[in-house]
Design a protein around this motif. Structure first.
Motif, PDB file in Angstrom:
ATOM      1  N   VAL A  23       6.565  22.981 -57.682  1.00 17.70           N
ATOM      2  CA  VAL A  23       5.654  22.291 -58.599  1.00 17.70           C
ATOM      3  C   VAL A  23       5.825  20.776 -58.463  1.00 17.70           C
ATOM      4  O   VAL A  23       4.829  20.042 -58.436  1.00 17.70           O
ATOM      5  CB  VAL A  23       5.879  22.757 -60.062  1.00 17.70           C
ATOM      6  CG1 VAL A  23       5.087  21.899 -61.047  1.00 17.70           C
ATOM      7  CG2 VAL A  23       5.488  24.225 -60.218  1.00 17.70           C
ATOM      8  N   SER A  24       7.077  20.309 -58.337  1.00 19.20           N
ATOM      9  CA  SER A  24       7.236  18.847 -58.215  1.00 19.20           C
ATOM     10  C   SER A  24       6.583  18.338 -56.946  1.00 19.20           C
ATOM     11  O   SER A  24       6.023  17.242 -56.954  1.00 19.20           O
ATOM     12  CB  SER A  24       8.686  18.358 -58.246  1.00 19.20           C
ATOM     13  OG  SER A  24       9.556  19.339 -58.575  1.00 19.20           O
ATOM     14  N   PRO A  34       0.281  23.357 -62.726  1.00 20.66           N
ATOM     15  CA  PRO A  34      -0.247  24.667 -63.105  1.00 20.66           C
ATOM     16  C   PRO A  34      -0.192  24.834 -64.623  1.00 20.66           C
ATOM     17  O   PRO A  34       0.624  24.203 -65.296  1.00 20.66           O
ATOM     18  CB  PRO A  34       0.709  25.650 -62.427  1.00 20.66           C
ATOM     19  CG  PRO A  34       1.429  24.869 -61.386  1.00 20.66           C
ATOM     20  CD  PRO A  34       1.479  23.462 -61.884  1.00 20.66           C
ATOM     21  N   HIS A  35      -1.066  25.709 -65.137  1.00 20.26           N
ATOM     22  CA  HIS A  35      -1.091  25.910 -66.590  1.00 20.26           C
ATOM     23  C   HIS A  35      -1.130  27.390 -66.965  1.00 20.26           C
ATOM     24  O   HIS A  35      -1.902  28.169 -66.413  1.00 20.26           O
ATOM     25  CB  HIS A  35      -2.289  25.201 -67.213  1.00 20.26           C
ATOM     26  CG  HIS A  35      -2.300  25.302 -68.708  1.00 20.26           C
ATOM     27  ND1 HIS A  35      -1.607  24.421 -69.509  1.00 20.26           N
ATOM     28  CD2 HIS A  35      -2.857  26.212 -69.532  1.00 20.26           C
ATOM     29  CE1 HIS A  35      -1.754  24.780 -70.780  1.00 20.26           C
ATOM     30  NE2 HIS A  35      -2.514  25.862 -70.824  1.00 20.26           N
ATOM     31  N   GLN A  59       7.929  25.295 -69.086  1.00 14.43           N
ATOM     32  CA  GLN A  59       8.210  23.862 -69.238  1.00 14.43           C
ATOM     33  C   GLN A  59       9.283  23.404 -68.268  1.00 14.43           C
ATOM     34  O   GLN A  59       9.150  22.371 -67.624  1.00 14.43           O
ATOM     35  CB  GLN A  59       8.704  23.574 -70.657  1.00 14.43           C
ATOM     36  CG  GLN A  59       7.603  23.188 -71.617  1.00 14.43           C
ATOM     37  CD  GLN A  59       8.109  23.256 -73.051  1.00 14.43           C
ATOM     38  OE1 GLN A  59       9.307  23.090 -73.310  1.00 14.43           O
ATOM     39  NE2 GLN A  59       7.213  23.516 -73.984  1.00 14.43           N
ATOM     40  N   TYR A  60      10.318  24.204 -68.136  1.00 13.10           N
ATOM     41  CA  TYR A  60      11.429  23.834 -67.255  1.00 13.10           C
ATOM     42  C   TYR A  60      10.944  23.617 -65.828  1.00 13.10           C
ATOM     43  O   TYR A  60      11.406  22.712 -65.130  1.00 13.10           O
ATOM     44  CB  TYR A  60      12.514  24.918 -67.296  1.00 13.10           C
ATOM     45  CG  TYR A  60      13.626  24.660 -66.312  1.00 13.10           C
ATOM     46  CD1 TYR A  60      14.663  23.789 -66.629  1.00 13.10           C
ATOM     47  CD2 TYR A  60      13.619  25.254 -65.048  1.00 13.10           C
ATOM     48  CE1 TYR A  60      15.668  23.516 -65.719  1.00 13.10           C
ATOM     49  CE2 TYR A  60      14.615  24.987 -64.133  1.00 13.10           C
ATOM     50  CZ  TYR A  60      15.645  24.126 -64.474  1.00 13.10           C
ATOM     51  OH  TYR A  60      16.631  23.852 -63.560  1.00 13.10           O
ATOM     52  N   THR A  61      10.001  24.458 -65.396  1.00 13.01           N
ATOM     53  CA  THR A  61       9.559  24.380 -64.005  1.00 13.01           C
ATOM     54  C   THR A  61       8.468  23.339 -63.793  1.00 13.01           C
ATOM     55  O   THR A  61       8.032  23.133 -62.663  1.00 13.01           O
ATOM     56  CB  THR A  61       8.992  25.733 -63.545  1.00 13.01           C
ATOM     57  OG1 THR A  61       7.859  26.056 -64.356  1.00 13.01           O
ATOM     58  CG2 THR A  61      10.019  26.843 -63.647  1.00 13.01           C
ATOM     59  N   GLY A  62       7.988  22.730 -64.876  1.00  9.98           N
ATOM     60  CA  GLY A  62       6.910  21.752 -64.747  1.00  9.98           C
ATOM     61  C   GLY A  62       5.532  22.358 -64.896  1.00  9.98           C
ATOM     62  O   GLY A  62       4.523  21.697 -64.674  1.00  9.98           O
ATOM     63  N   VAL A 285       7.116  35.948 -64.533  1.00 12.26           N
ATOM     64  CA  VAL A 285       5.831  35.559 -65.126  1.00 12.26           C
ATOM     65  C   VAL A 285       5.456  34.152 -64.666  1.00 12.26           C
ATOM     66  O   VAL A 285       4.308  33.856 -64.339  1.00 12.26           O
ATOM     67  CB  VAL A 285       5.899  35.600 -66.675  1.00 12.26           C
ATOM     68  CG1 VAL A 285       4.637  35.026 -67.285  1.00 12.26           C
ATOM     69  CG2 VAL A 285       6.135  37.004 -67.167  1.00 12.26           C
ATOM     70  N   ILE A 286       6.462  33.296 -64.632  1.00 15.79           N
ATOM     71  CA  ILE A 286       6.229  31.910 -64.239  1.00 15.79           C
ATOM     72  C   ILE A 286       5.875  31.850 -62.746  1.00 15.79           C
ATOM     73  O   ILE A 286       4.998  31.106 -62.323  1.00 15.79           O
ATOM     74  CB  ILE A 286       7.487  31.059 -64.549  1.00 15.79           C
ATOM     75  CG1 ILE A 286       7.908  31.238 -66.006  1.00 15.79           C
ATOM     76  CG2 ILE A 286       7.263  29.587 -64.232  1.00 15.79           C
ATOM     77  CD1 ILE A 286       6.837  30.978 -67.021  1.00 15.79           C
ATOM     78  N   LYS A 287       6.558  32.694 -61.972  1.00 11.61           N
ATOM     79  CA  LYS A 287       6.272  32.762 -60.537  1.00 11.61           C
ATOM     80  C   LYS A 287       4.824  33.221 -60.299  1.00 11.61           C
ATOM     81  O   LYS A 287       4.125  32.696 -59.438  1.00 11.61           O
ATOM     82  CB  LYS A 287       7.266  33.720 -59.868  1.00 11.61           C
ATOM     83  CG  LYS A 287       7.332  33.579 -58.375  1.00 11.61           C
ATOM     84  CD  LYS A 287       8.479  34.371 -57.785  1.00 11.61           C
ATOM     85  CE  LYS A 287       8.387  34.312 -56.264  1.00 11.61           C
ATOM     86  NZ  LYS A 287       9.586  34.843 -55.626  1.00 11.61           N
TER      87      LYS A 287
END
Ligand code: ADP
Length: 310
Positions: A23-24, A34-35, A59-62, A285-287
């Motif tokens: 993400v960075s 991403p949202h 949030q942690y992953t951006g 889920v984030i992935k």
């Protein structure tokens, strides 16, 4: 021998850091973040905690994340309207409807309303079906968490005996499907001789099958279902069950389906509860949200010509 206890938190941390790095670099390239939009209907205390954990991980992953709280007493139609609005928003990459829903709604109808390309929970019938016939699809977080753990342990399931206790559509069944299917190129998961046990498996048969397992996955929500005398030496145990119980001192505690203290003396690997599958599930889920985003930007693994357009 004593089992290596699988540190789900550490695995989740690695996954989240991989996502964060990706993400960075997207953002450094001038792209938007991403949202993920999460819909939470009602006030189920466990759901509130799960949703909060997912938002924190995002949030942690951006990845940006918003939680839409909907009161318990709304109609199914109103929830469908909210989903349709999110479906249409181009900046929403992932939509997640926290289950369970209040009893006046059909979970099937609500899950099917989520656009398949934004369905990061993999509950839309199109994703379920595509997954069953080996096409690319969003896979629900719990099964993909289980597979991710096996992958990261470098376990090859080919030709092994896998036993899955529990056959729910979102957990036990997809795990079993994965374990029995042909291995994808480069994967070490799949091609196991897979047995599914469920509530109608007689206790002596349950014992018989579990004894045969090289890989045992339990997802029943029955504390103490699996005891040390039932398992084979060296078994790999993935305990998906999470049940809140009161211990001897009346203190609330989370436990899995497996008698951890004793089974860990015979297993080669075992997941604890809590701190095993749970955190990895959240990371998956984030992935999936990142995968949905990459699909929209058209450089991901998804083939737009076969997924309904977003
Ligand atoms: P989850 O969503 O975590 O899979 P469910 O409550 O939906 O949980 O499903 C529980 C599963 O456990 C069901 O598929 C049920 O058949 C299975 N199950 C219940 N009792 C037993 C048992 N004694 N042995 C094996 N499986 C069982």
């Amino acid at each position: 021998s004593k089992a290596a206890v699988i540190d789900g938190k550490a695995i989740a941390q690695v996954i989240k850091d991989e996502i964060k790095t990706e993400v960075s670099s997207l953002i450094a390239d001038g792209k938007r973040a991403p949202h993920l939009s999460v819909l939470l209907v009602g006030n189920n205390p466990a759901s509130i905690i799960y949703v909060r954990n997912k938002a924190l991980a995002a949030q942690y992953t951006g990845i940006s994340c918003d939680i839409l709280r909907i009161p318990e007493n709304v109609s199914e139609g109103e929830v469908l309207k909210e989903i349709e609005a999110l479906n249409r928003l181009p900046e929403v990459d992932g939509i997640l409807v926290q289950l369970p829903l209040p009893p006046n709604m059909s979970e099937r109808t609500v899950c099917d309303a989520v656009l398949p390309g934004k369905d990061v929970d993999g509950f839309n019938v199109l994703n379920v079906g595509r997954f069953c016939v080996n096409q690319e699809a969003f896979i629900p977080a719990t099964p993909s968490g289980v597979l991710e753990i096996l992958k990261r342990l470098n376990i090859n399931t080919l030709g092994k005996n896998a036993v899955v206790c529990g056959r729910s559509k979102n957990v036990g069944l997809p795990i079993a499907l994965h374990l029995h299917a042909s291995q994808n190129k480069g994967s070490t998961i799949g091609d196991a001789t897979t047995t599914i046990c469920h509530r109608n498996t007689p206790p002596d048969q349950l014992r018989h099958f579990i004894k045969s397992a090289d890989i045992l996955v339990t997802a029943t929500g029955i504390p103490g279902l699996v005891t040390a005398d039932m398992v084979k030496d060296g078994v790999v145990v993935i305990d998906v069950g999470i049940t809140r119980i009161l211990d001897k001192n009346g203190k609330a505690r989370l436990v899995g389906d497996v008698d951890f203290a004793d089974v860990s003396k015979k297993a080669s690997y075992i997941t604890p509860v809590p701190g095993g599958v749970g955190p990895v599930t959240v990371a998956m889920v984030i992935k999936n949200t990142l995968a949905a985003y990459k699909n929209e930007l058209d450089y991901g693994p998804w083939n737009k010509s076969v997924l309904p357009s977003r």
